[in-house]
Design a protein around this motif. Structure first.
Motif, PDB file in Angstrom:
ATOM      1  N   TRP A  49      26.243  42.276  37.729  1.00  0.00           N
ATOM      2  CA  TRP A  49      27.433  41.913  38.508  1.00  0.00           C
ATOM      3  C   TRP A  49      28.280  40.960  37.673  1.00  0.00           C
ATOM      4  CZ3 TRP A  49      29.463  37.284  40.569  1.00  0.00           C
ATOM      5  CH2 TRP A  49      30.440  37.433  41.559  1.00  0.00           C
ATOM      6  N   LEU A  50      29.572  41.168  37.671  1.00  0.00           N
ATOM      7  CA  LEU A  50      30.465  40.284  36.908  1.00  0.00           C
ATOM      8  C   LEU A  50      31.572  39.765  37.816  1.00  0.00           C
ATOM      9  CD1 LEU A  50      31.857  39.180  34.234  1.00  0.00           C
ATOM     10  CD2 LEU A  50      32.967  41.412  34.090  1.00  0.00           C
ATOM     11  N   ASP A  51      31.828  38.464  37.757  1.00  0.00           N
ATOM     12  CA  ASP A  51      32.971  37.889  38.461  1.00  0.00           C
ATOM     13  C   ASP A  51      34.194  38.119  37.562  1.00  0.00           C
ATOM     14  OD1 ASP A  51      34.960  36.348  39.576  1.00  0.00           O
ATOM     15  OD2 ASP A  51      33.573  34.786  40.235  1.00  0.00           O
ATOM     16  N   ILE A  52      35.054  39.046  37.978  1.00  0.00           N
ATOM     17  CA  ILE A  52      36.170  39.461  37.123  1.00  0.00           C
ATOM     18  C   ILE A  52      37.164  38.317  36.882  1.00  0.00           C
ATOM     19  CG2 ILE A  52      37.838  40.333  38.834  1.00  0.00           C
ATOM     20  CD1 ILE A  52      36.785  42.113  35.586  1.00  0.00           C
ATOM     21  N   ARG A  53      37.067  37.262  37.711  1.00  0.00           N
ATOM     22  CA  ARG A  53      37.970  36.112  37.529  1.00  0.00           C
ATOM     23  C   ARG A  53      37.687  35.393  36.210  1.00  0.00           C
ATOM     24  NH1 ARG A  53      36.954  33.688  43.422  1.00  0.00           N
ATOM     25  NH2 ARG A  53      34.854  34.228  42.726  1.00  0.00           N
ATOM     26  N   GLU A  54      36.532  35.711  35.606  1.00  0.00           N
ATOM     27  CA  GLU A  54      36.260  35.164  34.273  1.00  0.00           C
ATOM     28  C   GLU A  54      37.060  35.901  33.206  1.00  0.00           C
ATOM     29  OE1 GLU A  54      32.160  34.842  33.112  1.00  0.00           O
ATOM     30  OE2 GLU A  54      31.578  34.487  35.188  1.00  0.00           O
ATOM     31  N   VAL A  55      37.611  37.051  33.580  1.00  0.00           N
ATOM     32  CA  VAL A  55      38.310  37.881  32.594  1.00  0.00           C
ATOM     33  C   VAL A  55      39.810  37.970  32.887  1.00  0.00           C
ATOM     34  CG1 VAL A  55      38.432  40.169  31.528  1.00  0.00           C
ATOM     35  CG2 VAL A  55      36.213  39.279  32.304  1.00  0.00           C
TER      36      VAL A  55
END
Ligand code: ASP
Length: 423
Positions: free
Chosen positions: A140-146
């Motif tokens: 799972w990735l928190d897209i707010r990091e990108v």
């Protein structure tokens, strides 16, 4: 690496979530899987924001309904009541509860983004946990990091340079992300430089998929839909629709501009710029061909496409003293349109009048007309339809104009546009 995007309809209940697993298992490529909020959650969260911000009744009831919807899905997906997901979802809802505990102090758009973005966090947490549970291992990735944006809440603009830099860094240097075959993440949301959550406009998850594809030089983007591909008309209006198997970026942009709703209009540009193909396929029949969008223009004119916009208003503006409508007047009319955030779907001018066709909006349309009436003579017609036909011929024109009265007609080499009403 390929980018997949699953919209709300493709994750609307527990069975749909199970189906996402079946679809992705058919691929052994590295996949970044961009997912929207489940079913109609974004609409429900919008209702919640409105009730909270404008101090209407029923804030708690709306939130309870959203909770019940998500809990019924996880209850069906997970047998073990002690699974960590129950706690994760509880904690995610607490973020909304904190937000609505206090009186709103910041702008509506800011509050909207903090609350509505939770829909995507919930859906991706549930789906990622479910896939891991059934041994489809993913990260799972928190897209707010990108995805980095400015702070134009609700319609944030992408900081491309920073987003590209972060994406490349994260996907090459981060050990888990660079080695995981499947990465599950959110569409629609991003982060401002002050680290607040932003959203990039309704239906924006397609755009998220395209941004990631651009930044990571992906092989392709696939948008999984409940239709077999892009059709030449909305099945709402036509029984005998045909599938467009292969169209160019240019054709896709034109169709999206005229109002075809299958793909978000902003999706095409980043893909075209890096020549990354876009596939639109059915999540119910994943092995079927679907639609391919790329540089090839050969098949663009093969099948005429029809785009219908209903509930249109045609407004004709002329000077009260019969003088010409000149550039000064047009500039003034356009600044009024822009101030009311009204989009012009079609326009036409003659010596003494200027006509525009716009979507009817119960709040802004009459206000705009009243404002114009102070200086101009204004005539308007409501309840109209605007039909655009790409690659038209006599037969297609005849088909859509049957039993209709035509108010405005515009034809270019490839496109015919008609404003009409029932006879
Ligand atoms: N969930 C958001 C919406 O419904 C974004 C998306 O699905 O594309 O608008």
């Amino acid at each position: 690496m390929k980018i997949f995007k699953f919209g709300g309809a493709s994750v609307k209940d527990a069975n749909a979530v199970k189906n996402v697993g079946k679809v992705i298992q058919q691929f052994d490529d590295k996949l970044i899987i961009v997912i929207s909020a489940m079913g109609k959650t974004t609409n429900a969260l919008e209702k919640l924001v409105n009730a909270y911000y404008f101090k209407k009744e029923g804030v708690e009831a709306i939130l309870e309904e959203i909770k019940a919807f998500h809990y019924s899905i996880i209850n069906e997906l997970f047998d073990n009541e002690k699974h960590q997901i129950f706690q994760d979802i509880h904690n995610t809802f607490v973020e909304i509860e904190w937000e609505i505990e206090e009186e709103p102090v910041r702008s509506y758009d800011y509050v909207y983004d903090q609350i509505v973005s939770v829909g995507e966090l919930l859906s991706t947490k549930i789906i990622s946990a479910y896939l891991n549970e059934v041994n489809i291992k993913n990260q799972w990735l928190d897209i707010r990091e990108v995805i980095q944006t400015d702070n134009s809440y609700r319609n944030a603009n992408i900081n491309w340079k920073l987003t590209e830099q972060l994406a490349l860094e994260l996907f090459t240097k981060n050990k888990t992300l660079s080695t995981s075959t499947y990465i599950v993440t959110q569409g629609f949301i991003g982060s401002s430089s002050e680290n607040f959550t932003t959203t990039i406009g309704r239906e924006g998850s397609d755009f998220t998929a395209a941004i990631l594809a651009y930044c990571l030089n992906a092989e392709s983007v696939t948008i999984w839909k409940d239709v077999p591909g892009m059709l030449n008309a909305d099945p709402k209006w036509f029984d005998d629709t045909q599938q467009l198997n292969h169209i160019s970026y240019h054709e896709a942009v034109e169709l999206a501009y005229y109002g075809a709703t299958v793909i978000h209009p902003k999706t095409i540009k980043p893909l075209q710029n890096k020549k990354i193909p876009l596939l639109v396929k059915s999540f119910l029949n994943p092995t079927e061909q679907g639609t391919r969008i790329d540089e090839n223009t050969k098949e663009d004119a093969r099948i005429p496409s029809f785009i219908f916009k209903m509930n249109q208003v045609l407004i004709s503006i002329s000077a009260k003293d019969y003088s010409f409508i000149v550039e000064d007047n047009l500039s003034e009319i356009f600044s009024k349109l822009s101030a009311h955030k009204i989009t012009v779907n079609m326009m036409q001018n003659s010596a003494i009048s200027f006509s525009i066709c716009i979507d009817f909006n119960p709040f802004t349309t009459y206000q705009f007309i009243e404002e114009l009436q102070k200086e101009y003579q204004v005539l308007y017609n409501e309840n109209l339809e605007l039909v655009t036909i790409r690659h038209y011929d006599d037969a297609t024109l005849k088909r859509v104009t049957e039993n209709k009265k035509i108010l405005v007609e515009q034809k270019s080499r490839n496109t015919a546009r008609l404003v009409m009403k029932d006879r």
